[in-house]
Design a protein around this motif. Structure first.
Motif, PDB file in Angstrom:
ATOM      1  N   ASP A 129     -60.966  27.515  65.651  1.00  0.00           N
ATOM      2  CA  ASP A 129     -61.987  27.794  66.632  1.00  0.00           C
ATOM      3  C   ASP A 129     -63.461  27.396  65.940  1.00  0.00           C
ATOM      4  N   ALA A 130     -64.331  26.692  66.661  1.00  0.00           N
ATOM      5  CA  ALA A 130     -65.609  26.306  66.118  1.00  0.00           C
ATOM      6  C   ALA A 130     -66.724  26.909  67.227  1.00  0.00           C
ATOM      7  N   PRO A 131     -67.151  28.027  67.590  1.00  0.00           N
ATOM      8  CA  PRO A 131     -68.124  28.316  68.620  1.00  0.00           C
ATOM      9  C   PRO A 131     -69.468  28.132  68.061  1.00  0.00           C
ATOM     10  N   ILE A 132     -70.309  27.479  68.966  1.00  0.00           N
ATOM     11  CA  ILE A 132     -71.793  27.399  68.575  1.00  0.00           C
ATOM     12  C   ILE A 132     -72.635  28.197  69.548  1.00  0.00           C
ATOM     13  N   LEU A 133     -73.070  29.243  68.848  1.00  0.00           N
ATOM     14  CA  LEU A 133     -73.693  30.259  69.686  1.00  0.00           C
ATOM     15  C   LEU A 133     -75.209  30.179  69.630  1.00  0.00           C
TER      16      LEU A 133
ATOM     17  N   PRO B 172     -70.562  27.484  73.879  1.00  0.00           N
ATOM     18  CA  PRO B 172     -69.217  26.840  73.845  1.00  0.00           C
ATOM     19  C   PRO B 172     -68.412  27.196  72.705  1.00  0.00           C
ATOM     20  N   ALA B 173     -67.247  27.016  72.835  1.00  0.00           N
ATOM     21  CA  ALA B 173     -66.449  27.199  71.784  1.00  0.00           C
ATOM     22  C   ALA B 173     -65.247  26.089  71.926  1.00  0.00           C
ATOM     23  N   PHE B 174     -65.113  25.415  70.701  1.00  0.00           N
ATOM     24  CA  PHE B 174     -64.071  24.211  70.599  1.00  0.00           C
ATOM     25  C   PHE B 174     -63.014  24.867  69.970  1.00  0.00           C
ATOM     26  N   GLN B 175     -61.779  24.542  70.322  1.00  0.00           N
ATOM     27  CA  GLN B 175     -60.725  24.868  69.779  1.00  0.00           C
ATOM     28  C   GLN B 175     -59.928  23.764  69.494  1.00  0.00           C
ATOM     29  N   TYR B 176     -59.161  23.915  68.267  1.00  0.00           N
ATOM     30  CA  TYR B 176     -58.130  22.822  68.170  1.00  0.00           C
ATOM     31  C   TYR B 176     -57.006  23.663  67.680  1.00  0.00           C
ATOM     32  N   ILE B 177     -55.666  23.473  68.461  1.00  0.00           N
ATOM     33  CA  ILE B 177     -54.412  24.052  68.185  1.00  0.00           C
ATOM     34  C   ILE B 177     -53.570  23.574  67.016  1.00  0.00           C
ATOM     35  N   LEU B 178     -53.475  24.461  66.050  1.00  0.00           N
ATOM     36  CA  LEU B 178     -52.585  24.005  64.971  1.00  0.00           C
ATOM     37  C   LEU B 178     -51.266  24.095  65.130  1.00  0.00           C
ATOM     38  N   ASP B 179     -50.747  25.266  65.871  1.00  0.00           N
ATOM     39  CA  ASP B 179     -49.249  25.305  65.931  1.00  0.00           C
ATOM     40  C   ASP B 179     -48.831  26.374  67.067  1.00  0.00           C
ATOM     41  N   THR B 180     -47.904  26.198  67.750  1.00  0.00           N
ATOM     42  CA  THR B 180     -47.451  27.211  68.787  1.00  0.00           C
ATOM     43  C   THR B 180     -46.113  27.498  68.687  1.00  0.00           C
ATOM     44  N   GLU B 181     -45.714  28.845  69.059  1.00  0.00           N
ATOM     45  CA  GLU B 181     -44.136  29.205  69.111  1.00  0.00           C
ATOM     46  C   GLU B 181     -44.236  30.203  70.218  1.00  0.00           C
TER      47      GLU B 181
ATOM     48  N   SER C 112     -59.589  21.639  72.994  1.00  0.00           N
ATOM     49  CA  SER C 112     -59.987  22.111  74.143  1.00  0.00           C
ATOM     50  C   SER C 112     -61.286  22.931  74.134  1.00  0.00           C
ATOM     51  N   VAL C 113     -62.104  23.154  75.298  1.00  0.00           N
ATOM     52  CA  VAL C 113     -63.382  23.772  75.114  1.00  0.00           C
ATOM     53  C   VAL C 113     -63.226  24.969  76.099  1.00  0.00           C
ATOM     54  N   GLY C 114     -64.020  25.967  75.315  1.00  0.00           N
ATOM     55  CA  GLY C 114     -64.266  27.120  76.059  1.00  0.00           C
ATOM     56  C   GLY C 114     -65.675  27.895  76.094  1.00  0.00           C
ATOM     57  N   ALA C 115     -65.644  29.058  76.240  1.00  0.00           N
ATOM     58  CA  ALA C 115     -66.879  29.772  76.351  1.00  0.00           C
ATOM     59  C   ALA C 115     -66.794  31.077  75.431  1.00  0.00           C
TER      60      ALA C 115
ATOM     61  N   ARG D 146     -66.928  40.222  71.785  1.00  0.00           N
ATOM     62  CA  ARG D 146     -67.115  39.188  72.767  1.00  0.00           C
ATOM     63  C   ARG D 146     -65.953  38.923  73.403  1.00  0.00           C
ATOM     64  N   TYR D 147     -66.160  38.082  74.583  1.00  0.00           N
ATOM     65  CA  TYR D 147     -64.941  37.450  75.563  1.00  0.00           C
ATOM     66  C   TYR D 147     -65.183  36.143  75.386  1.00  0.00           C
ATOM     67  N   GLU D 148     -63.682  35.429  75.147  1.00  0.00           N
ATOM     68  CA  GLU D 148     -63.576  34.038  75.190  1.00  0.00           C
ATOM     69  C   GLU D 148     -62.741  33.480  76.276  1.00  0.00           C
ATOM     70  N   ARG D 149     -62.957  32.643  76.952  1.00  0.00           N
ATOM     71  CA  ARG D 149     -62.173  31.956  78.073  1.00  0.00           C
ATOM     72  C   ARG D 149     -62.342  30.501  77.868  1.00  0.00           C
ATOM     73  N   GLY D 150     -61.302  29.744  78.013  1.00  0.00           N
ATOM     74  CA  GLY D 150     -60.968  28.325  77.912  1.00  0.00           C
ATOM     75  C   GLY D 150     -61.461  27.699  79.399  1.00  0.00           C
ATOM     76  N   PHE D 151     -62.082  26.758  79.282  1.00  0.00           N
ATOM     77  CA  PHE D 151     -62.467  26.005  80.572  1.00  0.00           C
ATOM     78  C   PHE D 151     -61.641  25.425  81.191  1.00  0.00           C
ATOM     79  N   ASN D 152     -60.985  24.292  80.447  1.00  0.00           N
ATOM     80  CA  ASN D 152     -59.835  23.381  80.861  1.00  0.00           C
ATOM     81  C   ASN D 152     -58.573  24.013  81.011  1.00  0.00           C
ATOM     82  N   ASP D 153     -57.664  23.652  82.136  1.00  0.00           N
ATOM     83  CA  ASP D 153     -56.400  23.920  81.906  1.00  0.00           C
ATOM     84  C   ASP D 153     -55.531  23.432  80.855  1.00  0.00           C
ATOM     85  N   ASN D 154     -54.716  24.125  80.152  1.00  0.00           N
ATOM     86  CA  ASN D 154     -54.114  23.744  78.907  1.00  0.00           C
ATOM     87  C   ASN D 154     -52.668  24.246  78.868  1.00  0.00           C
TER      88      ASN D 154
END
Length: 196
Positions: A95-99, A114-123, A137-140, A156-164
């Protein structure tokens, strides 16, 4: 895009060395609670099983302040857990938020950005998921915190903007088509920070 984002975060952190006395760099860590669907329903589920959707995070932050206003870029490793009808969905991401923050009164401050996210792994309950719609993806983020000298705490509350969505196929049931899980962030985050 990812290299540009990381370069921008590092440049902003480097600027803190030349800024005002309230500016600096630090480390942070804490817990995050991921929700699915309605938060009030998720809170009730959490009361019954408190460790169900709890994840963690740790990383670095920089802070550049002028008077009561500051800019705070962060670079955070985050591990989230979510529960989908008894099945576990785990996500590891950067995560890379810029607050942008404002000191309200005394140690209290509020922030958003805004908060920028890069997914490394999912299971998903032992099934590796390779088909994430977007790794990036981008969130807030929106929150408030308290600073006591070099020590800080925030929520804080974090929510993604775009459907993923994450797509997976259950190999045991071949007649059923692919299943989808909403992989965008939707979480409450509590952090402790220490200015170095």
């Amino acid at each position: 895009m990812k290299k540009t984002l990381l370069t921008a975060v590092m440049v902003l952190m480097g600027l803190t060395a030349f800024s005002q006395n309230d500016s600096g760099i630090g480390i942070k860590a804490g817990l995050n609670y991921s929700a699915n669907g309605d938060y009030f329903e998720s809170i009730g589920d959490a009361a019954r099983e408190p460790d169900r959707n709890v994840g963690y995070h740790f990383g670095l932050y920089g802070k550049v302040g002028v008077a009561r206003i500051y800019l705070r870029p962060e670079l955070i490793y985050t591990k989230t857990k979510s529960d989908y009808q008894g099945d576990k969905f785990d996500v590891s991401k950067l995560d890379a938020p810029i607050l942008l923050g404002v000191k309200v009164i005394g140690p209290l401050h509020v922030f958003a950005g805004p908060a920028f996210q890069y997914i490394l792994d999912t299971e998903f309950d032992g099934i590796a998921i390779n088909d994430i719609e977007n790794d990036f993806s981008v969130g807030a983020n929106l929150g408030a915190g308290l600073n006591f000298g070099k020590l800080g705490i925030d929520i804080r509350y974090e929510r993604g903007f775009n459907d993923n969505e994450a797509t997976f196929i259950n190999n045991n049931i071949t007649s059923v088509g692919p299943s989808r899980i909403d992989a965008r962030p939707d979480q409450l985050i509590v952090s402790l920070s220490l200015k170095l």
